[in-house]
Each structure stands twice: as structure tokens, then as C-alpha cells.
Design a protein around this motif. Structure first.
Motif, PDB file in Angstrom:
ATOM      1  N   PRO A 146     -33.321  27.729  -9.710  1.00  0.00           N
ATOM      2  CA  PRO A 146     -33.131  27.660  -8.265  1.00  0.00           C
ATOM      3  C   PRO A 146     -31.785  27.013  -7.977  1.00  0.00           C
ATOM      4  O   PRO A 146     -31.220  26.347  -8.835  1.00  0.00           O
ATOM      5  CB  PRO A 146     -34.297  26.780  -7.808  1.00  0.00           C
ATOM      6  N   PRO A 147     -31.208  27.146  -6.792  1.00  0.00           N
ATOM      7  CA  PRO A 147     -31.768  27.895  -5.654  1.00  0.00           C
ATOM      8  C   PRO A 147     -31.075  29.237  -5.455  1.00  0.00           C
ATOM      9  O   PRO A 147     -31.107  29.787  -4.363  1.00  0.00           O
ATOM     10  CB  PRO A 147     -31.473  26.963  -4.493  1.00  0.00           C
ATOM     11  N   ARG A 148     -30.422  29.790  -6.472  1.00  0.00           N
ATOM     12  CA  ARG A 148     -29.689  31.038  -6.306  1.00  0.00           C
ATOM     13  C   ARG A 148     -30.641  32.182  -5.955  1.00  0.00           C
ATOM     14  O   ARG A 148     -31.676  32.362  -6.597  1.00  0.00           O
ATOM     15  CB  ARG A 148     -28.929  31.375  -7.584  1.00  0.00           C
ATOM     16  N   ARG A 149     -30.269  32.946  -4.926  1.00  0.00           N
ATOM     17  CA  ARG A 149     -31.084  34.086  -4.510  1.00  0.00           C
ATOM     18  C   ARG A 149     -30.284  35.376  -4.670  1.00  0.00           C
ATOM     19  O   ARG A 149     -29.105  35.422  -4.342  1.00  0.00           O
ATOM     20  CB  ARG A 149     -31.538  33.949  -3.055  1.00  0.00           C
ATOM     21  N   ILE A 150     -30.949  36.420  -5.168  1.00  0.00           N
ATOM     22  CA  ILE A 150     -30.340  37.736  -5.329  1.00  0.00           C
ATOM     23  C   ILE A 150     -30.979  38.675  -4.313  1.00  0.00           C
ATOM     24  O   ILE A 150     -32.209  38.751  -4.222  1.00  0.00           O
ATOM     25  CB  ILE A 150     -30.554  38.288  -6.751  1.00  0.00           C
ATOM     26  N   ARG A 151     -30.143  39.366  -3.562  1.00  0.00           N
ATOM     27  CA  ARG A 151     -30.667  40.279  -2.549  1.00  0.00           C
ATOM     28  C   ARG A 151     -30.876  41.671  -3.134  1.00  0.00           C
ATOM     29  O   ARG A 151     -30.049  42.171  -3.897  1.00  0.00           O
ATOM     30  CB  ARG A 151     -29.704  40.350  -1.358  1.00  0.00           C
TER      31      ARG A 151
ATOM     32  N   PRO B 156     -31.198  36.554 -12.827  1.00  0.00           N
ATOM     33  CA  PRO B 156     -31.000  35.577 -13.905  1.00  0.00           C
ATOM     34  C   PRO B 156     -32.007  35.772 -15.032  1.00  0.00           C
ATOM     35  O   PRO B 156     -33.204  35.922 -14.795  1.00  0.00           O
ATOM     36  CB  PRO B 156     -31.219  34.234 -13.191  1.00  0.00           C
ATOM     37  N   GLY B 157     -31.492  35.782 -16.259  1.00  0.00           N
ATOM     38  CA  GLY B 157     -32.337  35.924 -17.428  1.00  0.00           C
ATOM     39  C   GLY B 157     -32.707  37.353 -17.773  1.00  0.00           C
ATOM     40  O   GLY B 157     -33.371  37.597 -18.791  1.00  0.00           O
ATOM     41  N   LEU B 158     -32.288  38.330 -16.943  1.00  0.00           N
ATOM     42  CA  LEU B 158     -32.698  39.710 -17.165  1.00  0.00           C
ATOM     43  C   LEU B 158     -31.503  40.670 -17.284  1.00  0.00           C
ATOM     44  O   LEU B 158     -31.697  41.884 -17.293  1.00  0.00           O
ATOM     45  CB  LEU B 158     -33.617  40.179 -16.035  1.00  0.00           C
ATOM     46  N   ARG B 159     -30.294  40.148 -17.344  1.00  0.00           N
ATOM     47  CA  ARG B 159     -29.128  41.041 -17.383  1.00  0.00           C
ATOM     48  C   ARG B 159     -29.092  41.872 -18.670  1.00  0.00           C
ATOM     49  O   ARG B 159     -28.750  43.051 -18.648  1.00  0.00           O
ATOM     50  CB  ARG B 159     -27.847  40.219 -17.236  1.00  0.00           C
ATOM     51  N   GLU B 160     -29.443  41.262 -19.795  1.00  0.00           N
ATOM     52  CA  GLU B 160     -29.473  42.008 -21.055  1.00  0.00           C
ATOM     53  C   GLU B 160     -30.556  43.078 -21.009  1.00  0.00           C
ATOM     54  O   GLU B 160     -30.365  44.201 -21.483  1.00  0.00           O
ATOM     55  CB  GLU B 160     -29.708  41.054 -22.222  1.00  0.00           C
ATOM     56  N   PHE B 161     -31.682  42.750 -20.415  1.00  0.00           N
ATOM     57  CA  PHE B 161     -32.785  43.709 -20.279  1.00  0.00           C
ATOM     58  C   PHE B 161     -32.337  44.938 -19.493  1.00  0.00           C
ATOM     59  O   PHE B 161     -32.695  46.068 -19.810  1.00  0.00           O
ATOM     60  CB  PHE B 161     -33.965  43.033 -19.582  1.00  0.00           C
ATOM     61  N   GLU B 162     -31.532  44.730 -18.440  1.00  0.00           N
ATOM     62  CA  GLU B 162     -31.140  45.831 -17.562  1.00  0.00           C
ATOM     63  C   GLU B 162     -30.282  46.874 -18.280  1.00  0.00           C
ATOM     64  O   GLU B 162     -30.145  48.004 -17.789  1.00  0.00           O
ATOM     65  CB  GLU B 162     -30.382  45.286 -16.353  1.00  0.00           C
ATOM     66  N   ASN B 163     -29.730  46.550 -19.427  1.00  0.00           N
ATOM     67  CA  ASN B 163     -28.922  47.503 -20.191  1.00  0.00           C
ATOM     68  C   ASN B 163     -29.727  48.192 -21.283  1.00  0.00           C
ATOM     69  O   ASN B 163     -29.169  48.839 -22.166  1.00  0.00           O
ATOM     70  CB  ASN B 163     -27.726  46.793 -20.824  1.00  0.00           C
ATOM     71  N   GLY B 164     -31.055  48.083 -21.215  1.00  0.00           N
ATOM     72  CA  GLY B 164     -31.912  48.686 -22.232  1.00  0.00           C
ATOM     73  C   GLY B 164     -32.079  50.181 -22.050  1.00  0.00           C
ATOM     74  O   GLY B 164     -31.531  50.800 -21.131  1.00  0.00           O
ATOM     75  N   THR B 165     -32.896  50.780 -22.911  1.00  0.00           N
ATOM     76  CA  THR B 165     -33.075  52.240 -22.915  1.00  0.00           C
ATOM     77  C   THR B 165     -34.083  52.710 -21.883  1.00  0.00           C
ATOM     78  O   THR B 165     -34.012  53.853 -21.426  1.00  0.00           O
ATOM     79  CB  THR B 165     -33.541  52.696 -24.305  1.00  0.00           C
ATOM     80  N   GLY B 166     -35.065  51.877 -21.546  1.00  0.00           N
ATOM     81  CA  GLY B 166     -36.050  52.266 -20.547  1.00  0.00           C
ATOM     82  C   GLY B 166     -37.180  53.118 -21.061  1.00  0.00           C
ATOM     83  O   GLY B 166     -38.011  53.583 -20.277  1.00  0.00           O
TER      84      GLY B 166
END
Length: 305
Positions: free
Chosen positions: A56-61, A76-86
Motif C-alpha cells: 500500500p498505498p499505490r493504486r493501479i487504475r 505489483p508482484g505480477l509483472r513477470e506473470f503478465e509476460n507469460g504464455t497464457g
């Protein structure tokens, strides 16, 4: 003088298309929001934020895609996940484990602000599991919205209003749920704001069958009756557990899971509120007899008599 035509330039041979590195972007959360009044998805007027409970307290819209789904990136904590294969194997390796708080506001102020917690990542659109009494028309993959007291009531719709007041703490019953049950209809509900004000908006039910019934061998007498003569019995229920201190915006899961409370008919007794009557074309405003400023008193479970 003889002119020799200049030959037209020839087009070069097209180059073969070569795939370069392919980039895949995986969204850790998608949200759809449902308005039971209009029976439609609401998107553009909503502002949706996510903030990690760990950072906290950063908010992402969120941003909204063409299907009206609010999608998040760069959490936060999920940027590496977002580049995955899906793919299926990828999702199996990434179960939901990062807790986030989602906050929802409405620019048009038609819907109550609220928050809820969710563990990410979530595959596809979030399935809303906090509400066990959803109406049949509400999609499972949608978060319900609740009208504010100042929302304009559409034509052909009824509205029940109240100012819910905690009979024990003598303060607004912020975040309480008011439910109305009408004959042959699914229950409809409203969420109280910080001042305890609530509006339950819903389409008028069909007129009672007896309204248009005619005695044997008589001409039909209901055909000329005005809709303004129609009335329906309404049973009201409240669901309320006080939260102290009162949160700035209610947690929607908590609000939907509150225990049933007692609506008091009078300010000087513990008698429960009886059946009310809704008339076509008139707002139904519910009050406890003798209560200050026309409030409707709510007694939580376990309140002293």
C-alpha cells in the motif's frame, strides 16, 4: 519529333513475411459490472482501482476493453506473470495467491461506491461468489451494482426509500442491505450509503390476477381500470451488522453476507415492521412510527430488547 514512351517502373518483388519474437500479454484480472435495474453491463462511468495489500498505498487504475470488461496491467508482484504464455499449463503453475483490494466508484453517481478483496491472478472474468441470493437475470461472471438514493428512477419503475438508523448506536446504519419481497417476483435489494439512505429500484410487478377477474356471465370489468389503482403487498427485510469505525466505502462481500436484522415498526417498542403496500406511480417511503426525522429503525442481531 518522335517521342519514345518511358517504360513504367516495375514493382519490386514483395519480401517474404518473417515472424519476429512474439509477445504475449496476460491480464491477471478482468471485471464485469452488472446493473439489475437496466439489466445491462455498466462500463464507461465506472472508475476501478486495485491496490496490493502487501504494497500500500499505490493504486493501479483499470482500463476498459471493447467488451465493457475492466482489465488490469502492471500490478505489483505480477509483472513477470503478465509476460507469460497464457496456456492451460501456465495457469496451472500460477494459482491465485496475491491479495488485492478492488475499489469501485461511479463518475455519474448512479451507483454506490464499494470495495472487495480478491486473490490474483484470476483466469477469465471474475466469477462473483459472495452473493448466494442472486436474481436469475444476474450473470455469474459479473459484480453487482447498487443504486444511490439520488439515481433517477426510470419510467415504469417503482422505488422504495428509507433512511436506515441503528436503533442501538443511534447512528446511520451505513452499509445495511434493504430487501423487498413482492408476490411472484424475485427479491430486490438496495445498499445504504454512509448516512443510511437507501433506494430499492425495480420494475412494477404484473397486476394481481384478481384485478382483472370478472364474475361469471359478466362483462370484463378490469379492462377499463387504471394502472394507478394497482397496489401490491411488500415484505421488507434488513441485513445489517455494524462496522466500527464505519469504513469510508463498504466491503461489498461483507455487506452481502450480513445477518438478518429487525426492522422496527415503532420507536417506542421492539415490534417488527409489518407488510407495507406499494401503489403504482407513488414512491414508497418506509418509516418507524415516532422515529426522529422519519427514520426506519434497524436492530442488529443480539440487540437488547
Amino acid at each position: 519529333m518522335t517521342m519514345t514512351p518511358t517504360p513504367a517502373p516495375t514493382s519490386p518483388e514483395p519480401l517474404p513475411f518473417v515472424w519476429s519474437d512474439r509477445v504475449t500479454v496476460v491480464a491477471p484480472l478482468g471485471l464485469r459490472f452488472w446493473d439489475a435495474v437496466s439489466e445491462s453491463v455498466v462500463g464507461e462511468s465506472l472508475i476501478v482501482y486495485a491496490s496490493s495489500t502487501d504494497v500500500p498505498p499505490r493504486r493501479i487504475r483499470a482500463f476498459m476493453n471493447p467488451s465493457g470488461i475492466h482489465v488490469f496491467r502492471d500490478l505489483p508482484g505480477l509483472r513477470e506473470f503478465e509476460n507469460g504464455t497464457g496456456g492451460a499449463a501456465f495457469w496451472a503453475e500460477h494459482p491465485p495467491r496475491h491479495e488485492f483490494i478492488i475499489e469501485v466508484e461511479d463518475r455519474m453517481r448512479q451507483f454506490q461506491p464499494f470495495s472487495f478483496r480478491v486473490r490474483l491472478p484470476v483466469r477469465d472474468v471474475l466469477l462473483w461468489e459472495c452473493d448466494s441470493s442472486r436474481s436469475p437475470s444476474t450473470p455469474v461472471a459479473a459484480v453487482p451494482l447498487f443504486s444511490t438514493p439520488n439515481r433517477a428512477v426510470p419510467g415504469g419503475f417503482a422505488v422504495i426509500r428509507a433512511e436506515l438508523w441503528d436503533a442501538v448506536t443511534e447512528s446511520p446504519a451505513a452499509g445495511a442491505m434493504l430487501e423487498a419481497v413482492l408476490p411472484a417476483s424475485s427479491p430486490v435489494r438496495g445498499l445504504a450509503d454512509r448516512e443510511g439512505r437507501v433506494a430499492v429500484i425495480f420494475p412494477y410487478p404484473e397486476p394481481p390476477p384478481e384485478t382483472f377477474a370478472s364474475p361469471p356471465a359478466s362483462p370484463p370489468h378490469g379492462a377499463g381500470m387504471s394502472m394507478f389503482s394497482q397496489a401490491w403487498d411488500v415484505e421488507l427485510r434488513a441485513y445489517y451488522a455494524p462496522r466500527l469505525p464505519t469504513p469510508a466505502i463498504p466491503d461489498l462481500c461483507d455487506a452481502l453476507m450480513q445477518p438478518e436484522a429487525t426492522l422496527r415498526a415503532e420507536s417506542t417498542s421492539t415490534q417488527s415492521l409489518g407488510t407495507q403496500v406499494l401503489h403504482f406511480g407513488r414512491e414508497l417511503i418506509i418509516r418507524s412510527a415516532g422515529a426522529v426525522n422519519g427514520r426506519l429503525l434497524v436492530a442488529p442481531v443480539g440487540s437488547p430488547p
